[in-house]
Write an enzyme that holds these catalytic residues in place. Structure first.
Site, PDB file in Angstrom:
ATOM      1  N   GLY A 191       3.401  12.655 -13.458  1.00 23.04           N
ATOM      2  CA  GLY A 191       3.154  11.480 -14.292  1.00 23.04           C
ATOM      3  C   GLY A 191       4.440  10.690 -14.498  1.00 23.04           C
ATOM      4  N   SER A 244       4.716  14.990  -7.010  1.00 19.49           N
ATOM      5  CA  SER A 244       5.054  13.748  -7.698  1.00 19.49           C
ATOM      6  C   SER A 244       6.182  13.952  -8.718  1.00 19.49           C
ATOM      7  CB  SER A 244       3.794  13.165  -8.351  1.00 19.49           C
ATOM      8  OG  SER A 244       4.018  11.854  -8.788  1.00 19.49           O
ATOM      9  N   TYR A 245       5.951  13.575  -9.986  1.00 19.21           N
ATOM     10  CA  TYR A 245       6.997  13.734 -10.990  1.00 19.21           C
ATOM     11  C   TYR A 245       7.278  15.207 -11.301  1.00 19.21           C
ATOM     12  CZ  TYR A 245      10.150  12.364 -14.697  1.00 19.21           C
ATOM     13  OH  TYR A 245      11.286  12.181 -15.453  1.00 19.21           O
ATOM     14  N   ASP A 303       1.527   8.303   1.968  1.00 18.29           N
ATOM     15  CA  ASP A 303       1.763   7.981   0.562  1.00 18.29           C
ATOM     16  C   ASP A 303       2.779   6.852   0.485  1.00 18.29           C
ATOM     17  OD1 ASP A 303       2.259   7.965  -2.175  1.00 18.29           O
ATOM     18  OD2 ASP A 303       3.603   9.697  -2.081  1.00 18.29           O
ATOM     19  N   HIS A 329      -0.615  11.101  -1.323  1.00 15.91           N
ATOM     20  CA  HIS A 329       0.276  11.610  -2.370  1.00 15.91           C
ATOM     21  C   HIS A 329      -0.200  12.978  -2.846  1.00 15.91           C
ATOM     22  CE1 HIS A 329       3.333  11.156  -5.468  1.00 15.91           C
ATOM     23  NE2 HIS A 329       2.456  11.598  -6.344  1.00 15.91           N
TER      24      HIS A 329
END
Length: 500
Positions: free
Chosen positions: A130, A226-227, A417, A470
């Site tokens: 996120g 991701s994060y 992605d 992603h």
């Protein structure tokens, strides 16, 4: 001269405004990461971007509080989720208290491997990013978990490529304000960042292991995307530091696996613009301008060329799903009366099905969730976290530290992605300046090229996943499953079509 200054000011106003009102296609994860990047772009941003350090937390004698856990495991067992197919494994879900004074608790969902193998297989923690997105929403119900949600929002179907055939899977909603995790202290929703998230994730783990003592000493891996490129190295660093301080293995961390990971601000930005230009999404001119120093993320007084390039970037990417640049976008979030025909590849509207399912009262009761009756609906990504206070500009020093400590590190990248693209990951790895052990070559899965890989001295493997978005396990589940099998075994990815 006056007209030129006026033009720059108008454009600056336009770009600043557009950064906050443009509609971004794709799921909530892309919006969450986009919002963090917007916050960094704002002049006078107060986000702390200094290097992540955990020493103060490690040396605080009162930092680790292990709460009584007797009898809680049995209460956490989920007998059956509504609309769930028959299975041969156990699942659990509930809260682990982090801070009794603040009323701070994290929700977890745990899926064991089938009975015949759960005692021999490792423990794997999956984290989404996120920041502020639920690992249960994405990893659990759309990627590597045993179930996916049908389009009716009421029933589940089996994920035939679930990772719980190779590991015991733990999903964590972190920090407070994410999913069902909460705090009774309202100020907590504006005081979280990388550092506090790492600390609380560690507190969760040591308490969870007290509740499930049979997993103490078990090989432990942290995976995500991701994060979580921040969350995972920062949690791993915290684990290693506490093990070092104790002079023993408190948590038996063996390796980390991160996909399409946010690793380094400079490399991420440059790689994103290069990827989008090379895939004919933004112009070469816009990519060039965006990579100039005057367009640096910390620069307030940007040039008119830079501002115009930002406007073009937003316009060109706003109508596609940047997390999967070739995928259709969700046309309707409405549920269907009867489930659509299922597919191993995730439906672009699946996030809506998941949200509808998890907000059902009978589902929350089965999950032992929302016991305090939160004042807001469960969301895949939080809308109650009001501020993110710190995000280190790079986690590459932590990666170097892991390699020096013989930790297994694999970094993978879905190659379609457009948000944290393969070029960003390659640029980040280049910054590590590692000698190559095994040169670039294709790897195979199920008789086809699964992607390409390169191995570096020090136990770092980089792999692309061909056709991967992603969320690689969502749209390339078979290749993702092959990847995790080899990662957990510590074996190189297959170099021939006939290899298992």
């Amino acid at each position: 001269m006056g007209k030129a200054i006026c033009f720059v000011l108008l454009l600056s106003f336009h770009i600043i405004l557009s950064l906050f009102v443009v509609e971004i296609c794709g799921n909530e994860q892309v919006r969450a990461l986009h919002n963090l990047r917007r916050s960094k772009l704002r002049g006078g941003s107060e986000i702390d971007r200094s290097e992540f350090k955990v020493e103060e937390f490690v040396h605080d004698e009162d930092a680790i509080i292990v709460h009584p856990q007797e009898g809680l495991k049995e209460k956490d067992k989920i007998e059956r989720l509504p609309g769930q197919p028959q299975v041969k494994f156990s699942q659990y879900g509930s809260y682990v208290t982090i801070d009794k004074v603040a009323g701070n608790a994290f929700y977890y969902y745990f899926v064991e491997a089938p009975q015949r193998s759960k005692q021999s297989l490792p423990l794997l923690l999956w984290l989404n990013g996120g920041p502020g997105c639920s690992s249960f929403a994405y990893g659990g119900l759309q990627e590597v978990g045993p179930f996916r949600v049908n389009s009716d929002g009421k029933t589940l179907y089996k994920n035939n490529y679930s990772w719980n055939n190779d590991a015991n899977l733990l999903f964590l909603e972190s920090p407070v304000g994410v999913g069902f995790s909460y705090s009774n202290r309202s100020s907590d929703y504006s005081t979280y960042g990388d550092k506090r998230t790492a600390e609380d994730n560690y507190l969760f783990l040591v308490n969870w292991l007290e509740r499930f003592p049979e997993y103490k000493g078990r090989e432990f891996y942290i995976c995500g995307e991701s994060y979580a490129g921040h969350y995972i190295p920062q949690l791993a660093n915290t684990i290693l530091e506490f093990n070092k301080k104790a002079g023993k293995t408190i948590i038996n961390l063996k390796g980390i696996l991160i996909g399409n990971a946010v690793l380094d601000d400079e490399a991420d930005s440059k790689g994103t613009y290069d990827f989008l230009a090379s895939h004919a999404i933004i112009s070469d001119k816009a990519a060039y301008e965006l990579k100039q120093k005057s367009c640096d993320i910390a620069t307030v007084n940007r040039t008119s060329e830079c501002v115009a390039a930002f406007i073009e970037y937003e316009k060109d990417t706003s109508s596609i799903d940047s997390y999967n640049i070739y995928a259709p976008v969700c046309k309707s979030t409405n549920l269907t009366a009867h489930p659509k025909k299922t597919s191993p590849v995730i439906d672009p509207c699946s996030e809506s099905y998941v949200e509808a399912y998890v907000n059902r009262g009978d589902v929350q009761e089965a999950l032992h969730a929302n016991v305090t009756k939160l004042k807001y609906d469960w969301k895949p990504c939080s809308n109650v976290i009001t501020k993110w206070v710190d995000t280190s500009s790079t986690v590459l020093p932590l990666i170097t530290q892991f390699l020096n400590n013989s930790l297994r590190v694999w970094i993978f990248s879905g190659d379609i992605d457009g948000v944290v693209p393969v070029t960003s990951t390659k640029y980040s790895i280049d910054k590590l300046k590692l000698p190559i052990q095994t040169g670039w070559h294709p790897w195979f899965a199920y008789g086809e090229v699964g992607g390409y890989t390169e191995i570096y001295k020090g136990n770092l493997t980089f792999a692309t996943v061909r056709g991967g978005a992603h969320q690689v396990p969502s749209n390339q589940p078979a290749r993702a499953l092959s990847l995790i099998k080899h990662f957990l075994k510590g074996t190189p990815l297959p170099e021939t079509k006939t290899a298992p």
